[in-house]
Design an enzyme around this catalytic site. Sequence first.
Site, PDB file in Angstrom:
ATOM      1  NE  ARG A 272       8.700  -2.085   2.399  1.00 25.82           N
ATOM      2  CZ  ARG A 272       9.907  -1.632   2.737  1.00 25.82           C
ATOM      3  NH1 ARG A 272      10.476  -0.672   2.015  1.00 25.82           N
ATOM      4  NH2 ARG A 272      10.540  -2.120   3.781  1.00 25.82           N
TER       5      ARG A 272
ATOM      6  CB  SER B 294       6.685 -10.434   5.357  1.00 20.62           C
ATOM      7  OG  SER B 294       6.394  -9.428   4.412  1.00 20.62           O
TER       8      SER B 294
ATOM      9  CE  LYS C 214      10.168  -5.055   1.036  1.00 20.44           C
ATOM     10  NZ  LYS C 214       9.255  -6.061   1.627  1.00 20.44           N
TER      11      LYS C 214
END
Length: 218
Positions: free
Chosen positions: A46, A117, A146
């Site tokens: 990520r 998600s 995040k």
Amino acid sequence: MARIHSEKLKELLQVYFIVGSMNCSKQPAEVLAEAIAGGISLFQFREKGTGSLIGAEKLELAYELQSICRENQIPFIVNDDVDLALLLDADGVHIGQEDESIKTVRNRIGDKILGVSAHSLAEAEIAMRYGADYLGLGPVFPTKTKEDAKEAAGFTLIQTLRQTGFNIPIVGIGGINHENSASVFQAGADGVAVISAISAADSVREAARKIRNLVSYK
């Protein structure tokens, strides 16, 4: 490759490590190697957010981390970037609600693993309808990893899906560490997705090992 069986995927999701260069205080390759030694079962690249790599640097890091995963038989998932996943022939893609549509991504990646998600029952049902192999539900606990993280939702959605009879593989994400992982498994998740609790630990290997040892709470 053939579509992965859900029971096998549940095993792979048990200790799901997610990281990019901006989450590491030392070289990402070193962090990943130590996390694998500690017992992670799935890896997601990520590279997203403030300070993240782009272009050739991102591609070079992706190749390096994928190589480590392949050497250790750890599936390599790419967050959001479908073009990169296809270029690398990655094992799968994980997307959020603001990314490319589930149906489009499924069509593009074929039988590769597709994670989505979800933050509500409606989002979860749509993800399952259009081909998600597993759901990432959260944030379970408050998280600062995040930048775009939503407010912590606890176990409600995980429990609702299980009580409603959905058997799709589920991984909990958001603020998870070795101290609270057992409660996520007990709520009905098949695995826990972890970023900073492993990547920022003094001993990455030991942090991963502590969470691996809690899988028996499932």
